[in-house]
Scaffold this motif. Structure first.
Motif, mmCIF file in Angstrom:
data_model
loop_
_atom_site.group_PDB
_atom_site.id
_atom_site.type_symbol
_atom_site.label_atom_id
_atom_site.label_comp_id
_atom_site.label_asym_id
_atom_site.label_seq_id
_atom_site.Cartn_x
_atom_site.Cartn_y
_atom_site.Cartn_z
ATOM 1 N N TYR A 250 0.691 -1.090 0.154
ATOM 2 C CA TYR A 250 -0.529 -0.016 -0.160
ATOM 3 C C TYR A 250 1.042 1.224 -0.023
ATOM 4 O O TYR A 250 0.157 2.071 -0.452
ATOM 5 N N THR A 251 2.032 0.947 0.615
ATOM 6 C CA THR A 251 2.321 2.559 1.173
ATOM 7 C C THR A 251 3.766 2.941 0.368
ATOM 8 O O THR A 251 3.786 3.906 -0.325
ATOM 9 N N ILE A 252 3.815 1.600 -1.208
ATOM 10 C CA ILE A 252 4.517 1.113 -1.663
ATOM 11 C C ILE A 252 3.727 2.031 -3.662
ATOM 12 O O ILE A 252 4.069 3.136 -4.276
ATOM 13 N N TRP A 253 2.838 1.303 -3.353
ATOM 14 C CA TRP A 253 2.211 2.290 -3.920
ATOM 15 C C TRP A 253 1.135 3.496 -4.281
ATOM 16 O O TRP A 253 1.521 4.308 -5.332
ATOM 17 N N ASN B 39 -8.711 8.207 -8.752
ATOM 18 C CA ASN B 39 -8.659 6.728 -9.375
ATOM 19 C C ASN B 39 -7.781 6.096 -7.871
ATOM 20 O O ASN B 39 -7.979 4.499 -8.436
ATOM 21 N N MET B 40 -7.442 6.795 -7.243
ATOM 22 C CA MET B 40 -6.551 6.232 -6.078
ATOM 23 C C MET B 40 -7.630 5.352 -4.967
ATOM 24 O O MET B 40 -7.751 4.440 -4.551
ATOM 25 N N LEU B 41 -9.285 6.606 -4.764
ATOM 26 C CA LEU B 41 -9.930 6.378 -4.754
ATOM 27 C C LEU B 41 -10.682 5.243 -4.977
ATOM 28 O O LEU B 41 -11.270 4.458 -3.738
ATOM 29 N N LEU C 148 -5.994 -2.891 -10.523
ATOM 30 C CA LEU C 148 -6.459 -1.348 -10.259
ATOM 31 C C LEU C 148 -6.756 0.125 -10.884
ATOM 32 O O LEU C 148 -5.128 -0.244 -12.255
ATOM 33 N N LYS C 149 -7.276 0.696 -10.998
ATOM 34 C CA LYS C 149 -8.197 1.467 -11.322
ATOM 35 C C LYS C 149 -6.385 3.266 -11.557
ATOM 36 O O LYS C 149 -6.099 3.248 -10.131
ATOM 37 N N GLY C 150 -5.979 3.307 -12.266
ATOM 38 C CA GLY C 150 -4.611 4.151 -12.031
ATOM 39 C C GLY C 150 -3.204 3.219 -12.117
ATOM 40 O O GLY C 150 -2.540 3.841 -12.694
ATOM 41 N N VAL C 151 -3.718 2.115 -11.724
ATOM 42 C CA VAL C 151 -1.704 1.094 -12.295
ATOM 43 C C VAL C 151 -1.659 0.566 -13.560
ATOM 44 O O VAL C 151 -2.615 0.156 -14.145
ATOM 45 N N GLY C 152 -0.877 0.893 -14.577
ATOM 46 C CA GLY C 152 -0.408 0.317 -15.463
ATOM 47 C C GLY C 152 0.828 -0.061 -15.826
ATOM 48 O O GLY C 152 1.230 -0.868 -14.298
ATOM 49 N N GLU C 153 1.164 -0.378 -16.974
ATOM 50 C CA GLU C 153 2.269 -1.112 -16.842
ATOM 51 C C GLU C 153 3.911 -1.514 -15.612
ATOM 52 O O GLU C 153 4.158 -1.895 -15.767
ATOM 53 N N TYR C 154 3.871 0.480 -15.581
ATOM 54 C CA TYR C 154 4.884 1.212 -14.787
ATOM 55 C C TYR C 154 4.874 0.359 -13.079
ATOM 56 O O TYR C 154 5.341 -0.188 -12.791
ATOM 57 N N THR C 155 3.722 0.970 -12.896
ATOM 58 C CA THR C 155 3.300 1.221 -11.694
ATOM 59 C C THR C 155 3.066 -0.398 -11.248
ATOM 60 O O THR C 155 4.014 -0.807 -10.257
ATOM 61 N N ALA C 156 2.689 -1.081 -11.980
ATOM 62 C CA ALA C 156 2.150 -2.469 -11.860
ATOM 63 C C ALA C 156 3.389 -3.346 -11.504
ATOM 64 O O ALA C 156 3.791 -4.450 -10.872
ATOM 65 N N ALA D 192 -9.475 2.528 -6.803
ATOM 66 C CA ALA D 192 -8.671 1.886 -6.806
ATOM 67 C C ALA D 192 -8.905 0.777 -5.486
ATOM 68 O O ALA D 192 -9.065 -0.155 -5.129
ATOM 69 N N ALA D 193 -8.892 1.446 -3.880
ATOM 70 C CA ALA D 193 -8.943 1.688 -2.788
ATOM 71 C C ALA D 193 -10.039 0.693 -2.951
ATOM 72 O O ALA D 193 -10.309 -0.424 -2.023
ATOM 73 N N LYS D 194 -10.951 0.924 -3.380
ATOM 74 C CA LYS D 194 -12.223 0.097 -3.289
ATOM 75 C C LYS D 194 -12.252 -1.137 -3.529
ATOM 76 O O LYS D 194 -12.593 -2.115 -3.185
ATOM 77 N N GLN D 195 -11.659 -1.125 -4.850
ATOM 78 C CA GLN D 195 -11.175 -2.715 -5.394
ATOM 79 C C GLN D 195 -10.602 -3.063 -4.495
ATOM 80 O O GLN D 195 -11.295 -4.226 -4.645
ATOM 81 N N VAL D 196 -9.990 -3.010 -3.818
ATOM 82 C CA VAL D 196 -8.596 -3.768 -3.221
ATOM 83 C C VAL D 196 -9.828 -4.189 -1.612
ATOM 84 O O VAL D 196 -10.123 -5.077 -1.957
ATOM 85 N N MET D 197 -10.699 -3.811 -1.198
ATOM 86 C CA MET D 197 -11.484 -4.230 -0.549
ATOM 87 C C MET D 197 -12.478 -5.106 -0.512
ATOM 88 O O MET D 197 -12.632 -6.020 -0.081
ATOM 89 N N GLU D 198 -12.727 -4.647 -2.168
ATOM 90 C CA GLU D 198 -14.044 -5.287 -2.642
ATOM 91 C C GLU D 198 -14.108 -6.312 -3.610
ATOM 92 O O GLU D 198 -14.033 -7.754 -3.385
ATOM 93 N N GLN D 199 -12.999 -6.550 -4.400
ATOM 94 C CA GLN D 199 -12.805 -7.778 -5.128
ATOM 95 C C GLN D 199 -11.300 -8.370 -4.274
ATOM 96 O O GLN D 199 -11.036 -9.070 -5.128
ATOM 97 N N PHE D 200 -10.710 -8.012 -3.487
ATOM 98 C CA PHE D 200 -9.659 -8.260 -3.253
ATOM 99 C C PHE D 200 -9.696 -7.857 -1.687
ATOM 100 O O PHE D 200 -8.565 -9.166 -0.967
#
Length: 353
Positions: A28-31, A85-87, A111-119, A89-97
């Motif tokens: 999370y912190t790294i993200w 997008n971070m908001l 995750l919304k806002g996470v592309g190839e570089y960030t992933a 994505a955070a909801k995605q983490v809670m609901e999907q993961f």
DNA sequence: AAGTCGGGGTT
DNA sequence: AACCCAGACTT
């Protein structure tokens, strides 16, 4: 391990920077750090990183946050879709993961806002998975190392550099390598005046051997800058000021601003005062235009904004505009673009002195 | 493949 | 004024 990776990691061991987000392996912190640092210098993003982690220490706290609060925290950093997008994505983490940050490259990409570089960055740094993280630094370093003329921002180039970077990532230390090559690009193999004499890879650098380091990387295109003319209305009545929220698919979406009359060509103050928009807003109201600011140029990467601020006192009557009157003492609680922040900061100082 | 999306530092 | 920064998304 290949020779390039070995040298880069060796260099990193002594010359790498000490950065706040390097003290943890928490995904999370790294993200958070990776999103903040997209198209943003470390010197600009670091303070935002600390404030963000303090206000939202974990993903569940962020997931339950109000979007406007996140935008307020992001104010002044730019590219505000990152915050929105971070908001999401955070909801995605809670609901999907199930509240646990995704642990694979493929899941991170969802995750919304996470592309190839960030992933790739999160996967390698947090989980030590062998993925490349190709940012602007890596593109520059690789293009010089191999003297590659393919434009880094072409489809062909992206594929090529991604492939090269992936081959270079050592399975023993993917996260360390990715951070090493980025630090190397940011501090030694810089865009202008790279320190080739002090470079541990100069013997193997095709561009340096050809004495053509300054020719790399190659880019195509240039963004053409369009002009926009913003006539902002600073409307005051007693201790209140009118503010509105931007809702359109446009810059500064979901942030606040002063009521705006926009044109795509130059307008004189006389023309603004007699425009249909102005007439519709003030109709039968009685107002005094106290002042009109000089032209303020606000440069974005792809827009040149010509801004004018009209200081208006509402004497009596109504303001026919979606904007709502808010108390002056509260205005700094609203998330506003830098252009508006600059004006309000100056204006309120004058008003109070 | 091109356009959109900020703000700031460096040269 | 041009370039670039730990890019991603939309059309």
């Amino acid at each position: 391990m290949n020779i390039f990776a070995k040298h880069l990691i060796d260099w990193y061991k002594y010359e790498g920077r000490e950065l706040p987000w390097r003290e943890t392996r928490d995904p999370y912190t790294i993200w958070v750090s990776e999103i903040i640092l997209q198209q943003t210098r470390i010197s600009q993003g670091t303070a935002y990183f600390h404030r963000f982690i303090e206000q939202y220490p974990d993903v569940s706290k962020l997931a339950s946050a109000d979007e406007h609060d996140v935008l307020k925290l992001w104010q002044g950093l730019g590219y505000y879709s990152r915050a929105r997008n971070m908001l999401t994505a955070a909801k995605q983490v809670m609901e999907q993961f199930g509240g646990k940050f995704p642990g694979t490259y493929k899941e991170l990409l969802q995750l919304k806002g996470v592309g190839e570089y960030t992933a790739g960055a999160i996967a390698s740094i947090a989980y030590n998975l062998p993925h490349a993280a190709v940012d602007g630094n890596v593109l520059r370093v690789l293009s010089r190392l191999y003297a590659i003329d393919t434009p880094i921002n072409s489809t062909k180039g992206k594929k090529l550099f991604s492939q090269l970077a992936t081959e270079m990532v050592p399975k023993e230390a993917p996260g360390t390598f990715n951070q090493a090559i980025m630090d190397f690009g940011a501090t030694l193999c810089t865009p202008g005046k790279p320190d080739c004499p002090g470079c541990p890879l100069s013997d193997m650098c095709e561009a340096y051997i050809n004495n053509s380091v300054e020719n790399y990387p190659v880019k195509e295109k240039k963004t053409k800058v369009l002009d926009r003319y913003m006539h902002y209305l600073f409307i005051r009545h007693e201790d209140r000021l009118w503010l509105e929220k931007r809702n359109d698919q446009d810059i500064w979406k979901n942030m606040y601003q002063l009521p705006l009359i926009e044109s795509y060509e130059v307008l004189l103050p006389e023309q603004v005062l007699h425009s249909k928009e102005w007439q519709a807003i003030f109709d039968n109201a009685q107002v005094e235009v106290r002042s009109v600011s000089n032209e303020i140029i606000h440069l974005l990467s792809h827009r040149k904004i010509h801004a004018f601020f009209y200081e208006i006192q509402l004497i009596k009557g109504e303001v026919h505009h979606p904007a709502k009157p808010v108390y002056l003492k509260d205005i700094f609680n609203f998330a506003v673009p830098k252009l508006i922040e600059n004006y309000l900061t100056e204006k309120i100082q004058i008003t109070q002195s």
